[in-house]
Design an enzyme around this catalytic site. Structure first.
Site, PDB file in Angstrom:
ATOM      1  CG  HIS A  62     112.390  78.751  85.854  1.00 40.63           C
ATOM      2  ND1 HIS A  62     112.805  77.455  86.133  1.00 40.63           N
ATOM      3  CD2 HIS A  62     111.259  78.629  85.120  1.00 40.63           C
ATOM      4  CE1 HIS A  62     111.959  76.605  85.587  1.00 40.63           C
ATOM      5  NE2 HIS A  62     111.012  77.282  84.974  1.00 40.63           N
ATOM      6  CG  HIS A  64     107.672  79.391  84.602  1.00 35.24           C
ATOM      7  ND1 HIS A  64     108.301  79.053  83.428  1.00 35.24           N
ATOM      8  CD2 HIS A  64     107.101  80.613  84.382  1.00 35.24           C
ATOM      9  CE1 HIS A  64     108.123  80.028  82.538  1.00 35.24           C
ATOM     10  NE2 HIS A  64     107.407  80.984  83.095  1.00 35.24           N
ATOM     11  CG  ASP A  66     106.529  73.868  86.385  1.00 28.31           C
ATOM     12  OD1 ASP A  66     106.702  75.100  86.281  1.00 28.31           O
ATOM     13  OD2 ASP A  66     107.004  73.057  85.567  1.00 28.31           O
ATOM     14  CG  HIS A  67     110.504  74.850  88.056  1.00 28.44           C
ATOM     15  ND1 HIS A  67     111.572  74.040  87.788  1.00 28.44           N
ATOM     16  CD2 HIS A  67     109.670  74.732  86.983  1.00 28.44           C
ATOM     17  CE1 HIS A  67     111.418  73.463  86.597  1.00 28.44           C
ATOM     18  NE2 HIS A  67     110.269  73.873  86.090  1.00 28.44           N
ATOM     19  CG  HIS A 140     112.413  78.792  80.437  1.00 33.22           C
ATOM     20  ND1 HIS A 140     111.896  77.951  79.474  1.00 33.22           N
ATOM     21  CD2 HIS A 140     111.520  78.771  81.463  1.00 33.22           C
ATOM     22  CE1 HIS A 140     110.748  77.448  79.915  1.00 33.22           C
ATOM     23  NE2 HIS A 140     110.490  77.925  81.112  1.00 33.22           N
ATOM     24  CG  ASP A 210     111.712  74.697  82.828  1.00 34.99           C
ATOM     25  OD1 ASP A 210     112.168  73.713  83.448  1.00 34.99           O
ATOM     26  OD2 ASP A 210     110.506  75.004  82.827  1.00 34.99           O
ATOM     27  CG  HIS A 269     110.757  69.931  83.304  1.00 39.01           C
ATOM     28  ND1 HIS A 269     110.274  70.447  82.125  1.00 39.01           N
ATOM     29  CD2 HIS A 269     110.317  70.762  84.269  1.00 39.01           C
ATOM     30  CE1 HIS A 269     109.606  71.555  82.356  1.00 39.01           C
ATOM     31  NE2 HIS A 269     109.608  71.765  83.665  1.00 39.01           N
TER      32      HIS A 269
END
Lengths: 319, 319
Positions: A62, A64, A66-67, A140, A210, A269
């Site tokens: 996805h 976001h 941090d990914h 999510h 997530d 995570h």
């Protein structure tokens, strides 16, 4: 199959955990795949035996940060390392737009082709890999997917007992039968297929983005050996934080894995609040204890650089 | 002023050097500024005493990824750390577009204001900082700037000798004069200005972006104490690589600094080919030896986490 965790922190890096990234590869394969690419993933790769030249595909669960914020730097460094082979990039449509915008605005010219595949279409449009991959929709704040990697060893072993019973002696004939060729022996046609054992069962590892609804994996989990799932919080903290972030607690995931008798469960995570030092509170031990209370299988809490192998018997063990 | 190097590698990170980032702050200041923000800068900050909450401004010299790919993650982590104060972001117009595109595509919502200032207009549009800053145009494949930071200690010290000669005794009167207030003593008006020493000379540190023409700094260098400049290659390698990358060699920069009698020269942004281990070849020692041959001042080759202080006498020393 092998798993190498390159980042196991949620949202922001800590001194002991980087943000999300997991390497996966087929047994004895030279090539590897990457699931998620948080900032600093290329720095983590530098500390392993993995090479950006043998990376075949990147899957982004996805959008976001941090990914995915490690993508531009990793792509640039692969270019500087002389990469010329095409690279698959599987993810939401926004990931293609993100990479293209960054290339344009920062004048990044990649000397290799990127083949973008939208996660939503992955099941109809497979990249050419040693592993086959399904995408499963998760729940999510933004569209998120799990990637389910299967490895089917196409090699069939000889049925030695049957060969001995039929008095077929070791040697050239065994080699021919092993390679699938029928042979003639004393005028009799010997069919290779009758002297080869069935293919080994496919192995399957699911690596999730997530997700606050593990039950969305109920179908996919049936044939899986390993579930890698986020456990951002413990249950009590998840209750305090509220439903807004749309993450799972260790308990929620452990209950799901227990219910479906998943053999191997890897949690990752983790919120930065869970200290690596287990004498502090809250610590990662709280996450582990909570999960153990609801799941009796082979439980692992991933750390950066943890390297696992799924063996032929379906057991995930640390290398 | 203090300098803390957070990344000293050119193009790609190595095991011992991250890509470009340098922290600078006024003497004894709580706030700090960041020049360039390569991927992994926030990870480096975690290993220092610096806090993202006290970061006042980020200056990006140019759009190449090794100078800006750490921005989105650093901005996101500052948000997660609860930052609410506005942050200045100075750089080429593309940097504003880059940050805005990433925020939109990856659904990053920052709870603090970013005040964008185009480097080209910086000299007319100063951010409110403890340091004043000039931008100087450099020569590179894309528009690149140097940022020249000046610190003027506005405090004026008492002229103790003159006070003693005038028979003005230590105590309340000295305090009043020190704070700039005129006093009456025995009916006579004593002007504070006459008993205060002149302000100390301003200190100036120039931190440059990528640049193949150090002579563009000829004006700015006249009043500078410290020049921080890239030395991507040694002269022979620069000749082999050719003019395409538009970088400087150690020799080019050292000759320039020598000619202008720069007191302190810090080289950084080294090609990954120069090994940290000086028993290998080529090593960082080759860069140092080449620079020493052309520059006799206080020469430093920056390493990650090197922390320097510029003292009142204009000497840059390692902390």
């Amino acid at each position: 199959m092998e798993l190498l965790f390159l980042g196991t922190s949620s949202g922001t890096p800590t001194k002991s955990r980087n943000v999300s990234a997991t390497a996966i590869k087929a047994p004895n394969a030279k090539h590897w795949c990457l699931v998620d690419c948080g900032e600093g993933t290329q720095h983590q790769v530098l500390r392993t035996k993995l090479s950006l030249n043998s990376l075949q595909a990147i899957f982004i669960t996805h959008v976001h940060g941090d990914h995915c914020y490690g993508l531009p730097g990793l792509l640039a460094s692969a270019a500087m390392a002389g990469r010329s082979e095409k690279l698959y990039l599987v993810g939401p449509a926004e990931i293609e737009a993100f990479v293209k915008a960054v290339c344009t605005l920062t004048e990044l010219y990649l000397p290799y082709e990127i083949v973008f595949i939208n996660s939503a279409w992955l099941n109809d449009c497979q990249p050419e890999l040693e592993l086959s991959v399904n995408a499963v929709k998760l729940s999510h704040r933004v569209p998120s997917h799990a990637f389910s990697f299967s490895y089917q060893n196409s090699e069939r072993k000889l049925d030695i007992d049957k060969l001995k019973r039929a008095n077929i002696k070791p040697g050239r004939h065994w080699g021919e039968l092993q390679s699938g060729r029928d042979i003639k022996l004393g005028g009799e046609l010997i069919l290779a297929d009758e002297y080869l054992l069935p293919k080994a069962k496919a192995q399957k590892i699911i690596i999730c983005g997530d997700n606050d609804k593990p039950e969305l994996l109920s179908d996919e989990i049936k044939s899986a050996n390993v579930l890698v799932h986020e456990a951002t919080y413990t249950y009590d903290i998840a209750q305090k934080v509220g439903a807004g972030p749309m993450h799972s607690s260790a308990r929620t995931v452990a209950e799901f894995a227990g219910k479906h008798q998943v053999e191997n469960l890897v949690l990752t995570h983790f919120s930065a609040r869970y200290q690596h030092d287990t004498s502090s509170s809250p610590s990662i031990l709280d996450v582990e204890q909570e999960a153990r209370a609801y799941y009796g299988g082979n439980l692992r809490l991933a750390n950066d650089f943890d390297h696992y192998r799924l063996d032929k018997n379906g057991l995930l063990s640390k290398l």
